[in-house]
Design an enzyme around this catalytic site. Structure first.
Site, PDB file in Angstrom:
ATOM      1  N   CYS A  78      47.654 -40.931   7.465  1.00  9.39           N
ATOM      2  CA  CYS A  78      46.228 -41.152   7.194  1.00  9.39           C
ATOM      3  C   CYS A  78      45.429 -39.850   7.100  1.00  9.39           C
ATOM      4  CB  CYS A  78      45.649 -42.105   8.238  1.00  9.39           C
ATOM      5  SG  CYS A  78      44.141 -42.933   7.676  1.00  9.39           S
ATOM      6  N   LYS A  84      34.764 -49.491   4.755  1.00 13.22           N
ATOM      7  CA  LYS A  84      36.046 -49.324   5.427  1.00 13.22           C
ATOM      8  C   LYS A  84      37.151 -50.134   4.744  1.00 13.22           C
ATOM      9  CE  LYS A  84      37.971 -49.538  10.131  1.00 13.22           C
ATOM     10  NZ  LYS A  84      37.677 -49.917  11.532  1.00 13.22           N
ATOM     11  N   SER A 139      43.405 -48.501   7.711  1.00 12.40           N
ATOM     12  CA  SER A 139      42.135 -48.437   8.430  1.00 12.40           C
ATOM     13  C   SER A 139      41.512 -47.073   8.137  1.00 12.40           C
ATOM     14  CB  SER A 139      42.349 -48.616   9.936  1.00 12.40           C
ATOM     15  OG  SER A 139      41.125 -48.497  10.635  1.00 12.40           O
ATOM     16  N   HIS A 192      48.729 -46.958   7.885  1.00 11.13           N
ATOM     17  CA  HIS A 192      49.188 -46.839   9.271  1.00 11.13           C
ATOM     18  C   HIS A 192      50.393 -47.756   9.490  1.00 11.13           C
ATOM     19  CE1 HIS A 192      46.096 -44.317  11.138  1.00 11.13           C
ATOM     20  NE2 HIS A 192      45.222 -44.920  10.351  1.00 11.13           N
ATOM     21  N   GLU A 219      52.806 -47.351  11.308  1.00  7.96           N
ATOM     22  CA  GLU A 219      53.259 -47.327  12.705  1.00  7.96           C
ATOM     23  C   GLU A 219      52.569 -48.364  13.575  1.00  7.96           C
ATOM     24  OE1 GLU A 219      49.457 -44.924  12.865  1.00  7.96           O
ATOM     25  OE2 GLU A 219      51.081 -45.254  11.424  1.00  7.96           O
ATOM     26  N   ARG A 234      37.374 -52.980  19.631  1.00  7.27           N
ATOM     27  CA  ARG A 234      36.672 -51.709  19.870  1.00  7.27           C
ATOM     28  C   ARG A 234      35.428 -51.606  18.997  1.00  7.27           C
ATOM     29  NH1 ARG A 234      42.026 -49.566  19.973  1.00  7.27           N
ATOM     30  NH2 ARG A 234      41.803 -48.697  17.866  1.00  7.27           N
TER      31      ARG A 234
END
Length: 351
Positions: A146, A167, A196, A238, A240, A252
């Site tokens: 990223c 986003k 993200s 991402h 992972e 969050r």
């Protein structure tokens, strides 16, 4: 691990032509079989720091059941940390000076939470540049995730990332473009990847600097390799992430909204939640905003049972392939990135 063509059996050459990894007997005899030392530059924010450790450690650990891996986490001192996270770093992380002294075979650089399109505004800009410059001349291959991908494209190729307006968040389908690159061996031709991010490097930017795009989706390029086809591996998503990672990020973002550090209540990540889960979370939102519920009532356990992971298998295969490529060409002396006779401009002999 690769096959060894120890006879003139035609199947060896056929498999090699199909993109499988097949070493000559001479090449195998000169390959050093030893442990690999892999660095993890962890730039993720405090709430995700330890989870990110586990995600990448798990991927590397699952990649090969014969080789031994020493993983060396470190971070950048210019990233502000809370007291608890800093204590964790002080106890378990190495410094970049330590990393340079001991050497690495491979390096993984995580993303970081920087929404601004201008990377020069990031407090760690210069320190990250120093790590990237060092790694290119001392490490066999560096895998970037990223923001790290965006940083390398700016530092080494003069390509600045572009804001995408809102986003890019969710789980998105992707297509393999080059089925013959060794990183793609055994990978499904179509698979999903979590994203993200607020910014991107476009496919046109990758193409301009001759960075080869291996995997892309409608939201852009995901997996790419530097012009030498190995020394830098770029992830724009991402892969992972754990199954629950986007749900935790959603929580969050709710906290950020309640603390007034973001203006709007967060939307759902795309292609990730079932319709029933969305209904449950919408009900939670209504009761949270009315004061009937608190953060303690967030239905994390209930929602997590409904989540699907549609990217993990492909990610495991890609990481396994990457580790295999590094193992084939890295030098027995950890201070040297390539074994004797390997061309740094074409280490996998693919051109």
């Amino acid at each position: 691990m690769p096959l060894i063509a120890h006879t003139k059996l035609p199947s060896f050459e056929r498999l090699r032509n199909e993109g499988e990894t097949v070493l000559s007997k001479d090449r195998a005899n000169h390959q050093a079989i030893r442990e690999l030392h892999i660095g993890l530059l962890n730039m993720m924010p405090d709430p995700a720091l330890e989870a990110t450790e586990r995600q990448f450690f798990r991927l590397v650990g699952h990649s090969n059941q014969i080789a031994q891996f020493y993983l060396h986490p470190f971070t950048l001192s210019s990233i502000k940390r809370g007291e608890k996270t800093q204590a964790h770093i002080n106890q378990y992380y190495q410094s970049f000076d330590d990393i340079k002294m001991q050497g690495l075979d491979a390096l993984i650089i995580t993303g970081a939470h920087i929404e601004d399109v201008d990377l020069k505004k990031a407090p760690f800009y210069e320190q990250l540049k120093a790590v990237i410059d060092w790694s290119y001349s001392h490490v066999t291959s560096t895998l970037c995730s990223c923001l790290a991908t965006h940083a390398v494209l700016e530092f080494r190729y003069g390509q600045k990332r572009q804001a995408i307006g809102k986003k890019c968040w969710g789980v998105f389908p992707h297509q393999v473009l080059d089925r013959h690159h060794p990183l793609m061996n055994g990978v499904n031709t179509r698979f999903d990847v979590p994203h993200s991010r607020f910014n991107e490097i476009t496919k046109a930017q990758f193409d301009t600097v001759k960075v080869k795009v291996l995997v892309e989706g409608k939201i852009g390029a995901h997996l790419c390799v530097s012009e030498d086809l190995l020394r830098i591996v770029f992830f724009q998503g991402h892969p992972e992430y754990d199954t629950i990672s986007l749900l935790k990020e959603y929580k969050r973002d709710i906290i950020a909204y309640l603390e007034k550090t973001r203006e709007d209540y967060p939307p759902f990540p795309q292609r990730y939640l079932t319709e029933q889960s969305k209904a449950i979370l919408n009900e939670y939102k209504t009761k949270l905003l009315s004061g009937e519920f608190t953060l303690a009532d967030f239905p994390e356990q209930l929602i997590s049972k409904t989540l699907n992971n549609t990217w993990g298998n492909a990610t495991n295969v890609i990481i396994n392939n990457w580790i295999g490529c590094v193992y084939q060409v890295t030098h027995e002396d950890i201070d040297k990135p390539f074994m004797d006779g390997i061309n740094p401009d074409d280490p996998l002999n693919l051109k």
